[in-house]
Design a protein around this motif. Structure first.
Motif, PDB file in Angstrom:
ATOM      1  N   GLY A  87      15.797 -28.372  34.010  1.00 30.38           N
ATOM      2  CA  GLY A  87      16.808 -28.780  33.027  1.00 30.38           C
ATOM      3  C   GLY A  87      17.829 -27.681  32.786  1.00 30.38           C
ATOM      4  O   GLY A  87      19.041 -27.942  32.738  1.00 30.38           O
ATOM      5  N   TYR A  88      17.351 -26.451  32.652  1.00 30.99           N
ATOM      6  CA  TYR A  88      18.277 -25.327  32.481  1.00 30.99           C
ATOM      7  C   TYR A  88      19.129 -25.118  33.732  1.00 30.99           C
ATOM      8  O   TYR A  88      20.318 -24.815  33.633  1.00 30.99           O
ATOM      9  CB  TYR A  88      17.516 -24.039  32.151  1.00 30.99           C
ATOM     10  N   PHE A  89      18.531 -25.273  34.925  1.00 34.88           N
ATOM     11  CA  PHE A  89      19.296 -25.113  36.156  1.00 34.88           C
ATOM     12  C   PHE A  89      20.369 -26.197  36.293  1.00 34.88           C
ATOM     13  O   PHE A  89      21.489 -25.918  36.714  1.00 34.88           O
ATOM     14  CB  PHE A  89      18.386 -25.125  37.380  1.00 34.88           C
TER      15      PHE A  89
ATOM     16  N   PHE B 251      28.382 -19.629  30.251  1.00 30.31           N
ATOM     17  CA  PHE B 251      27.261 -20.438  29.784  1.00 30.31           C
ATOM     18  C   PHE B 251      26.366 -20.852  30.949  1.00 30.31           C
ATOM     19  O   PHE B 251      25.154 -20.954  30.800  1.00 30.31           O
ATOM     20  CB  PHE B 251      27.750 -21.685  29.045  1.00 30.31           C
ATOM     21  N   GLY B 252      26.961 -21.100  32.104  1.00 29.98           N
ATOM     22  CA  GLY B 252      26.179 -21.440  33.290  1.00 29.98           C
ATOM     23  C   GLY B 252      25.293 -20.289  33.723  1.00 29.98           C
ATOM     24  O   GLY B 252      24.120 -20.480  34.044  1.00 29.98           O
ATOM     25  N   ILE B 253      25.851 -19.086  33.708  1.00 28.41           N
ATOM     26  CA  ILE B 253      25.054 -17.912  34.067  1.00 28.41           C
ATOM     27  C   ILE B 253      23.915 -17.725  33.069  1.00 28.41           C
ATOM     28  O   ILE B 253      22.778 -17.434  33.453  1.00 28.41           O
ATOM     29  CB  ILE B 253      25.961 -16.664  34.145  1.00 28.41           C
ATOM     30  N   ALA B 254      24.209 -17.929  31.778  1.00 27.63           N
ATOM     31  CA  ALA B 254      23.162 -17.823  30.758  1.00 27.63           C
ATOM     32  C   ALA B 254      22.087 -18.898  30.972  1.00 27.63           C
ATOM     33  O   ALA B 254      20.894 -18.637  30.803  1.00 27.63           O
ATOM     34  CB  ALA B 254      23.766 -17.949  29.364  1.00 27.63           C
ATOM     35  N   SER B 255      22.494 -20.099  31.366  1.00 28.12           N
ATOM     36  CA  SER B 255      21.524 -21.170  31.622  1.00 28.12           C
ATOM     37  C   SER B 255      20.624 -20.831  32.805  1.00 28.12           C
ATOM     38  O   SER B 255      19.417 -21.097  32.760  1.00 28.12           O
ATOM     39  CB  SER B 255      22.246 -22.493  31.891  1.00 28.12           C
TER      40      SER B 255
ATOM     41  N   ARG C 249      19.842 -17.809  33.757  1.00 28.65           N
ATOM     42  CA  ARG C 249      18.966 -16.731  33.303  1.00 28.65           C
ATOM     43  C   ARG C 249      17.816 -17.281  32.453  1.00 28.65           C
ATOM     44  O   ARG C 249      16.660 -16.906  32.634  1.00 28.65           O
ATOM     45  CB  ARG C 249      19.798 -15.710  32.512  1.00 28.65           C
ATOM     46  N   ILE C 250      18.132 -18.211  31.539  1.00 29.52           N
ATOM     47  CA  ILE C 250      17.092 -18.819  30.710  1.00 29.52           C
ATOM     48  C   ILE C 250      16.167 -19.669  31.573  1.00 29.52           C
ATOM     49  O   ILE C 250      14.963 -19.713  31.347  1.00 29.52           O
ATOM     50  CB  ILE C 250      17.715 -19.666  29.587  1.00 29.52           C
ATOM     51  N   GLY C 251      16.725 -20.344  32.585  1.00 28.80           N
ATOM     52  CA  GLY C 251      15.903 -21.163  33.475  1.00 28.80           C
ATOM     53  C   GLY C 251      14.883 -20.334  34.238  1.00 28.80           C
ATOM     54  O   GLY C 251      13.730 -20.733  34.386  1.00 28.80           O
ATOM     55  N   LEU C 252      15.299 -19.163  34.709  1.00 33.43           N
ATOM     56  CA  LEU C 252      14.342 -18.281  35.393  1.00 33.43           C
ATOM     57  C   LEU C 252      13.274 -17.777  34.426  1.00 33.43           C
ATOM     58  O   LEU C 252      12.114 -17.642  34.788  1.00 33.43           O
ATOM     59  CB  LEU C 252      15.076 -17.107  36.038  1.00 33.43           C
ATOM     60  N   TYR C 253      13.676 -17.522  33.189  1.00 31.39           N
ATOM     61  CA  TYR C 253      12.713 -17.093  32.176  1.00 31.39           C
ATOM     62  C   TYR C 253      11.764 -18.241  31.836  1.00 31.39           C
ATOM     63  O   TYR C 253      10.567 -18.034  31.662  1.00 31.39           O
ATOM     64  CB  TYR C 253      13.468 -16.625  30.937  1.00 31.39           C
ATOM     65  N   ALA C 254      12.282 -19.463  31.757  1.00 23.54           N
ATOM     66  CA  ALA C 254      11.445 -20.626  31.462  1.00 23.54           C
ATOM     67  C   ALA C 254      10.503 -20.952  32.614  1.00 23.54           C
ATOM     68  O   ALA C 254       9.470 -21.572  32.412  1.00 23.54           O
ATOM     69  CB  ALA C 254      12.328 -21.838  31.154  1.00 23.54           C
TER      70      ALA C 254
ATOM     71  N   ILE D  63      12.941 -19.863  22.066  1.00 27.42           N
ATOM     72  CA  ILE D  63      13.924 -20.309  21.079  1.00 27.42           C
ATOM     73  C   ILE D  63      15.034 -19.283  20.827  1.00 27.42           C
ATOM     74  O   ILE D  63      16.209 -19.651  20.852  1.00 27.42           O
ATOM     75  CB  ILE D  63      13.231 -20.737  19.771  1.00 27.42           C
ATOM     76  N   PRO D  64      14.741 -17.998  20.589  1.00 25.72           N
ATOM     77  CA  PRO D  64      15.851 -17.074  20.311  1.00 25.72           C
ATOM     78  C   PRO D  64      16.881 -16.992  21.440  1.00 25.72           C
ATOM     79  O   PRO D  64      18.084 -16.966  21.175  1.00 25.72           O
ATOM     80  CB  PRO D  64      15.156 -15.723  20.111  1.00 25.72           C
ATOM     81  N   VAL D  65      16.427 -16.972  22.671  1.00 25.11           N
ATOM     82  CA  VAL D  65      17.379 -16.881  23.778  1.00 25.11           C
ATOM     83  C   VAL D  65      18.095 -18.212  23.994  1.00 25.11           C
ATOM     84  O   VAL D  65      19.225 -18.234  24.466  1.00 25.11           O
ATOM     85  CB  VAL D  65      16.707 -16.381  25.071  1.00 25.11           C
ATOM     86  N   SER D  66      17.471 -19.323  23.631  1.00 22.40           N
ATOM     87  CA  SER D  66      18.153 -20.605  23.779  1.00 22.40           C
ATOM     88  C   SER D  66      19.160 -20.831  22.659  1.00 22.40           C
ATOM     89  O   SER D  66      20.102 -21.597  22.827  1.00 22.40           O
ATOM     90  CB  SER D  66      17.150 -21.753  23.831  1.00 22.40           C
ATOM     91  N   LEU D  67      18.977 -20.174  21.525  1.00 27.39           N
ATOM     92  CA  LEU D  67      19.951 -20.290  20.442  1.00 27.39           C
ATOM     93  C   LEU D  67      21.200 -19.458  20.706  1.00 27.39           C
ATOM     94  O   LEU D  67      22.318 -19.926  20.500  1.00 27.39           O
ATOM     95  CB  LEU D  67      19.325 -19.854  19.114  1.00 27.39           C
ATOM     96  N   MET D  68      21.016 -18.215  21.120  1.00 30.27           N
ATOM     97  CA  MET D  68      22.143 -17.313  21.357  1.00 30.27           C
ATOM     98  C   MET D  68      21.894 -16.508  22.625  1.00 30.27           C
ATOM     99  O   MET D  68      21.390 -15.387  22.568  1.00 30.27           O
ATOM    100  CB  MET D  68      22.331 -16.393  20.156  1.00 30.27           C
TER     101      MET D  68
END
Length: 133
Positions: free
Chosen positions: A20-22, A37-41, A43-48, A110-115
């Motif tokens: 979903g993040y990817f 925002f895409g780069i952040a997504s 990064r969060i996707g790899l973390y998820a 949650i913290p990284v998905s918020l900001m």
């Protein structure tokens, strides 16, 4: 232990969360103005995908104006809804004893998905258990 928890996480929801993040990252990169925002997504996707043994820390230095404004836009458009989704998926994970670490990992996102802008995902060092003689 982190590897075992990551494999269980991957099988019981981590893969879908990361996909979903990817997908959101690809969509954001197609729209040129939302590439940060895409780069952040991504990064969060790899973390998820593999959250155990890693943590989120603030990037060192002064926070830029653009990072702050981007986080406010992200928070209003997507961050709140993603955080609510993480809370709602963490609740059923807490039902079983095996799912408690998975629920905690979900809440840790949650913290990284918020900001997400201005954050870095780093490896955590294993904690040593003191040996008493």
């Amino acid at each position: 232990m982190n590897t075992l928890l990551n494999v269980i996480w991957l099988l019981f929801g981590g893969i879908w969360l990361a996909l979903g993040y990817f997908a959101a990252g690809i969509l954001c990169c197609v729209l040129i103005i939302t590439i940060p925002f895409g780069i952040a997504s991504f990064r969060i996707g790899l973390y998820a995908l593999w959250p155990f043994g890693r943590t989120v820390v603030d990037r060192g230095g002064q926070v830029s104006f653009f990072s702050t404004m981007g986080n406010i836009i992200w928070l209003l458009v997507a961050g709140i809804w993603i955080a609510i989704g993480h809370v709602l998926t963490a609740i059923p994970m807490f039902v079983s004893i095996i799912g408690i670490p998975l629920g905690i990992a979900n809440l840790k996102l949650i913290p990284v998905s918020l900001m997400p802008l201005g954050k870095v995902i780093v490896e955590t060092r294993g904690t040593r258990i003191p040996q008493y003689r």
